[in-house]
Design an enzyme around this catalytic site. Structure first.
Site, mmCIF file in Angstrom:
data_model
loop_
_atom_site.group_PDB
_atom_site.id
_atom_site.type_symbol
_atom_site.label_atom_id
_atom_site.label_comp_id
_atom_site.label_asym_id
_atom_site.label_seq_id
_atom_site.Cartn_x
_atom_site.Cartn_y
_atom_site.Cartn_z
ATOM 1 C CG HIS A 305 -2.064 0.975 1.114
ATOM 2 N ND1 HIS A 305 -1.931 2.307 1.421
ATOM 3 C CD2 HIS A 305 -3.349 0.806 0.711
ATOM 4 C CE1 HIS A 305 -3.097 2.916 1.218
ATOM 5 N NE2 HIS A 305 -3.965 2.025 0.788
ATOM 6 C CG ASP A 363 -7.800 -2.784 -2.812
ATOM 7 O OD1 ASP A 363 -8.938 -2.314 -2.701
ATOM 8 O OD2 ASP A 363 -6.776 -2.092 -2.794
#
Length: 428
Positions: A305, A363
């Site tokens: 991320h 995700d």
């Protein structure tokens, strides 16, 4: 901590104020830098630049902390609901019972959209990506609700915030129904926010949709986890658009455009497609090898991320919800889940992934969960946007109450040609 720092340029010194946040890093205020020194700063991607001040959301990427108005995301996902979280993000405090009833009631009263908006959908081909449809119909709301478009009126801003939260799910469900060739389903105000959305997506006139509470609760968690995430690409886009004082529907539509990208809101769709590409657990070593090869363009989607340098706190919550949904949907032994779990195991133990801090993010799990709920991959970014609309509209409202708010105008480092004279085409 000093209240200023000194910049040396040649034999000149310039004092720059240091502004302190509640938590997190302090910032060097360069507002007057160009005026006083004749220099800009250069920061591609704005990785070291605070574009605004905000008290809505805070992230500590190194420690894996996400706070909404000071409340840990873990507590909100476990104890709150999406509408209460929306109130918190917009108003700054959790509502009491009376405030919650008034707010949730107002949202229900705005779930319907103007009947003529239905005709917009007919302009798209069947099978069009639902996100493409949403870009247009959200912006088109400005043609129907001009009575709340004055961004300088606090009362109209509040009406627009409530309308947006209420109507975007209705538009999203309509986009989904249109893309699969089914009739639109009107909102049912007897249902709560999440149940109403599921009903609009999955019920048909010939069959009454039975809402599964495990799925409803899981989607509620997904919405809470995606409601805001500080100054991400789409939120920054909304703020940039809104700085011109454009109507709120146009501002939010710009957020949809930014969110659609595979590096942002489309990441869960990309993660699920990656799992399908891998196909089988036995194929994982081949793809891990490719992911480590700097000459190979293949990327493991759903890992790492931009902000979090440890485990994404939202991923931990999503992992549990994912298993619960797979259990009730009969997909507990789903091949995609087997691949996902093996990839997770590798990412958490392999020296390559650990050293690069490529931990599973939200995700990674949300795509599997939404797929098990019955949503096609094309709807993933739309669902993300339905939730993030709350964050966008909270930041949008905060902007206009900030006395330092001004038209955004980034500068650049120009590397093109210097001034030169035009040459007639006959002499070129």
């Amino acid at each position: 901590m000093p209240d200023k720092c000194t910049l040396h340029i040649g034999d000149k010194k310039f004092d720059l104020p240091i502004r302190k946040g509640t938590v997190g890093p302090n910032v060097i205020d360069i507002t007057e830098l160009y005026k006083n020194t004749g220099y800009f700063t250069f920061d591609p991607g704005f990785t070291s630049t605070a574009s605004c001040k905000s008290d809505i959301c805070f992230i500590d990427g190194d420690k894996g902390i996400l706070l909404y108005r000071g409340y840990p995301i873990e507590q909100l996902a476990d104890k709150s609901n999406f509408i209460e979280t929306a109130y918190l993000l917009i108003k700054g405090e959790l509502p009491n019972r009376q405030q919650f009833q008034e707010f949730s009631g107002a949202i229900k009263n705005h779930t319907m959209v103007h009947e003529q908006i239905r005709s917009f959908y007919n302009g798209f081909r069947r099978g069009a990506h639902p996100m493409a449809i949403m870009l247009s119909v959200v912006g088109a709301l400005s043609a129907f609700y001009a009575d709340s478009a004055n961004v300088n009126d606090a009362n109209e801003r509040e009406i627009s915030q409530r309308r947006m939260i209420a109507k975007v799910p209705t538009l999203a469900a309509m986009a989904y129904k249109y893309s699969i060739g089914q009739p639109f389903v009107y909102p049912d105000n007897e249902l709560d926010y999440i149940e109403n959305f599921l009903n609009m997506c999955f019920s048909v006139p010939a069959f009454k949709y039975k809402i599964n509470q495990t799925i409803s609760h899981a989607l509620e968690k997904i919405f809470i986890l995606h409601a805001d995430h500080e100054q991400n690409a789409s939120t920054s886009t909304v703020r940039l658009s809104a700085s011109s004082a454009v109507n709120p529907f146009a501002s939010i539509s710009s957020g949809f455009s930014s969110l659609w990208g595979p590096l942002h809101g489309g990441a869960n769709e990309a993660a699920l497609k990656m799992l399908k590409t891998i196909g089988n657990v036995k194929n994982i070593p081949e793809f891990i090898k490719r992911a480590k090869d700097p000459k190979d363009n293949f990327r493991l989607m759903g890992f790492g991320h931009r902000v979090y340098k440890s485990y994404d706190p939202r991923a931990k919550i999503m992992q549990k919800a994912c298993h619960e949904v797979l259990e009730v949907s009969g997909k507990k032994n789903d091949d995609l889940l087997k691949i996902a779990l093996e990839l997770e195991k590798i990412a958490l133990n392999d020296d390559y992934f650990v050293s690069k801090k490529l931990y599973p993010n939200i995700d990674f799990y949300s795509g599997i969960t939404l797929n098990a709920m019955g949503f096609p991959t094309e709807m993933f970014a739309v669902l993300f946007a339905v939730a993030r609309t709350v964050g966008w509209i909270a930041h949008w409202g905060e902007m206009y109450s900030d006395p330092e708010n001004k038209l955004n105008r980034p500068r650049q480092l120009y590397i093109g040609k210097d001034k030169r004279d035009f040459i007639d085409i006959s002499k070129r």
